[in-house]
Design a protein around this motif. Structure first.
Motif, PDB file in Angstrom:
ATOM      1  N   PHE A 207       0.893  -1.231  -0.019  1.00  0.00           N
ATOM      2  CA  PHE A 207      -0.088  -0.029  -0.063  1.00  0.00           C
ATOM      3  C   PHE A 207       1.066   1.280  -0.122  1.00  0.00           C
ATOM      4  N   ALA A 208       1.733   1.245   0.730  1.00  0.00           N
ATOM      5  CA  ALA A 208       2.953   2.301   0.774  1.00  0.00           C
ATOM      6  C   ALA A 208       3.294   2.615  -0.594  1.00  0.00           C
ATOM      7  N   ARG A 209       3.806   1.676  -1.211  1.00  0.00           N
ATOM      8  CA  ARG A 209       4.507   1.797  -2.421  1.00  0.00           C
ATOM      9  C   ARG A 209       3.266   2.203  -3.555  1.00  0.00           C
ATOM     10  N   ALA A 210       2.286   1.824  -3.520  1.00  0.00           N
ATOM     11  CA  ALA A 210       1.133   2.271  -4.172  1.00  0.00           C
ATOM     12  C   ALA A 210       1.087   3.928  -4.246  1.00  0.00           C
ATOM     13  N   ALA A 211       0.884   4.184  -2.863  1.00  0.00           N
ATOM     14  CA  ALA A 211       0.903   5.804  -2.663  1.00  0.00           C
ATOM     15  C   ALA A 211       2.245   6.418  -2.944  1.00  0.00           C
ATOM     16  N   ALA A 212       3.195   5.792  -3.087  1.00  0.00           N
ATOM     17  CA  ALA A 212       4.379   6.568  -3.785  1.00  0.00           C
ATOM     18  C   ALA A 212       4.205   6.655  -5.176  1.00  0.00           C
ATOM     19  N   LEU A 213       3.737   5.686  -5.768  1.00  0.00           N
ATOM     20  CA  LEU A 213       3.411   5.647  -7.396  1.00  0.00           C
ATOM     21  C   LEU A 213       2.654   6.913  -7.868  1.00  0.00           C
ATOM     22  N   LEU A 214       1.378   7.003  -6.800  1.00  0.00           N
ATOM     23  CA  LEU A 214       0.375   8.072  -6.964  1.00  0.00           C
ATOM     24  C   LEU A 214       0.792   9.406  -6.862  1.00  0.00           C
ATOM     25  N   ARG A 215       1.720   9.421  -6.021  1.00  0.00           N
ATOM     26  CA  ARG A 215       2.081  10.705  -5.471  1.00  0.00           C
ATOM     27  C   ARG A 215       3.038  11.332  -6.468  1.00  0.00           C
ATOM     28  N   ASP A 216       4.038  10.349  -7.186  1.00  0.00           N
ATOM     29  CA  ASP A 216       4.802  10.695  -8.235  1.00  0.00           C
ATOM     30  C   ASP A 216       3.755  11.247  -9.501  1.00  0.00           C
ATOM     31  N   ARG A 217       2.918  10.587  -9.684  1.00  0.00           N
ATOM     32  CA  ARG A 217       2.038  10.860 -10.849  1.00  0.00           C
ATOM     33  C   ARG A 217       1.244  12.059 -10.491  1.00  0.00           C
ATOM     34  N   LEU A 218       0.691  12.467  -9.473  1.00  0.00           N
ATOM     35  CA  LEU A 218      -0.097  13.461  -9.065  1.00  0.00           C
ATOM     36  C   LEU A 218       0.558  14.741  -8.663  1.00  0.00           C
ATOM     37  N   THR A 338      -8.720  11.377  -9.876  1.00  0.00           N
ATOM     38  CA  THR A 338      -8.692  12.562 -10.872  1.00  0.00           C
ATOM     39  C   THR A 338      -9.979  12.531 -11.932  1.00  0.00           C
ATOM     40  N   ALA A 339     -10.627  11.656 -11.841  1.00  0.00           N
ATOM     41  CA  ALA A 339     -12.092  11.503 -12.810  1.00  0.00           C
ATOM     42  C   ALA A 339     -13.444  11.786 -11.965  1.00  0.00           C
ATOM     43  N   THR A 340     -14.017  12.694 -11.970  1.00  0.00           N
ATOM     44  CA  THR A 340     -15.175  13.026 -11.231  1.00  0.00           C
ATOM     45  C   THR A 340     -16.123  11.871 -11.389  1.00  0.00           C
ATOM     46  N   ASP A 341     -16.143  11.561 -12.865  1.00  0.00           N
ATOM     47  CA  ASP A 341     -17.188  10.554 -13.321  1.00  0.00           C
ATOM     48  C   ASP A 341     -17.080   8.986 -12.364  1.00  0.00           C
ATOM     49  N   ALA A 342     -15.863   8.639 -12.447  1.00  0.00           N
ATOM     50  CA  ALA A 342     -15.549   7.274 -11.932  1.00  0.00           C
ATOM     51  C   ALA A 342     -15.880   7.404 -10.358  1.00  0.00           C
TER      52      ALA A 342
END
Length: 382
Positions: A207-218, A338-342
């Motif tokens: 979960f921590a690594r997934a959060a790191a990937l999201l932070r890099d993207r966002l 990122t996508a309000t419709d989802a």
């Protein structure tokens, strides 16, 4: 006075027991209570036979060294029930202990009501015949459970799901952001890795690594991890990309959910709580490979998340076992952030799903459970 004997074996059962006792007392002030419970049941006047925490064990590593002590407590509880001769024994979840107790006292004339149906409909369906020999009535939380158990000869009442009384929808987003200094434009991800040692060990690094990937993207991302006080240090020690906000009380948890744009949660009741809070989510779970191989041979349902089971489709992305990787989790979470419709599609599905969990007659789940218990007592006394 009419005596009810209640037995809960873990914190969630203690919450159910406390609410049930309050609802029963509102209807029948003459009722007296005895049994085993925690702080919530103590608030309603229960003096526990012994500390409930002695029964709150999960997994072979915890249970095996305590087998002798558990057997002694089982015998002690049986003796107490038979000495007191209650109008009924109400066992609350914790089937490993409570259904063993029921098997001992029901043949000796004690009426047994079991609250929270064991999920044998999901796997090991043959166990339902054993349950039928141990209880007189079952109080079910899910709407599809009564037909399954009644087909096995178990009188079953649908009383609604206690998640509707959890308060998960009453969090304060502004309070959480102000308290922790989170800017309005910063996305917040709520992360629930589980409360058992094995769950934390398997989920936290992923979960921590997934959060790191999201932070890099966002670019920016805030993290909130509601947990138990005893687990706070272990949660903080995980390799998070930013220091998480660790909350260890119900108010903090609900405020975090209100402020969150999305959640990453281990499979379980948390998924329903998040639905009550209106938080779009991804559900994940890992077990050791041997356990996974066994479970796959036994499981008879198509979804792990209760939200998806009730919806009849995958409303909430499930990333289980081999699919529970940082890359797959981040990919599933990104559209929700990122996508309000989802996110809106999930929230619309939550409304439909939660509507199925409400008991008939406009009652709260604890009130419906109390009515079912009192109806069973009335049937015995006629």
């Amino acid at each position: 006075m009419t005596l009810l004997y209640l037995v809960a074996g873990e914190a969630s059962g203690d919450v159910l027991g406390g609410r049930l006792m309050a609802a029963l007392r509102a209807r029948r002030p003459d009722l007296a209570f005895a049994g085993i419970g925690g702080s919530r049941m103590a608030e309603q006047g229960l003096v526990s036979l012994f500390p409930m925490e002695e029964l709150s064990l999960m997994g072979l590593a915890e249970v095996l060294p305590r087998l002798r002590g558990l057997a002694r407590r089982l015998a002690e509880t049986e003796a107490d029930v038979l000495a007191r001769r209650p109008a009924a024994l109400v066992t609350i979840d914790a089937p490993s202990f409570t259904l063993r107790l029921a098997a001992r006292v029901r043949p000796k004339g004690v009426r047994v009501i079991h609250y929270v149906a064991p999920q044998v409909w999901a796997w090991r369906q043959g166990r339902v015949r054993r349950i039928a020999r141990r209880i007189d009535r079952l109080l079910a939380l899910l709407p599809f459970e009564p037909p399954f158990f009644e087909a096995a000869g178990i009188p079953t009442s649908f009383v609604g799901h206690p998640v509707l009384e959890s308060g998960a929808d009453r969090g304060n987003a502004a309070r959480f952001r102000t308290t922790h200094g989170i800017a309005p434009e910063t996305r917040l991800l709520a992360v629930m890795p589980g409360s058992r040692g094995g769950e934390l060990a398997r989920h936290l690094p992923v979960f921590a690594r997934a959060a790191a990937l999201l932070r890099d993207r966002l670019g920016t991302l805030a993290l909130a991890v509601p947990t138990l006080p005893r687990l706070a240090d272990a949660v903080r020690a995980a390799p998070w990309p930013v220091a998480p906000i660790v909350t260890a009380d119900e108010t903090g948890k609900h405020d975090a959910w209100a402020a969150a744009a999305a959640a990453l949660a281990k499979s379980g009741t948390t998924s329903l709580e998040l639905a009550v809070a209106g938080v779009p989510q991804v559900v994940a779970y890992r077990v050791n490979p041997i356990t996974a191989a066994i479970v796959r041979r036994l499981v008879t349902v198509s979804h792990a998340s209760l939200v998806n089971l009730l919806a009849g489709e995958e409303v909430v992305p499930e990333r289980l076992q081999e699919q529970c990787t940082p890359e797959r989790l981040a990919a599933a979470l990104l559209p929700l952030l990122t996508a309000t419709d989802a996110a809106a599609a999930q929230r619309a599905a939550f409304v439909r799903v939660l509507g199925q969990l409400r008991p008939p007659g406009g009652l709260a789940p604890s009130e419906a459970a109390a009515e079912a218990v009192l109806a069973e007592l009335a049937a015995v006394q006629r």
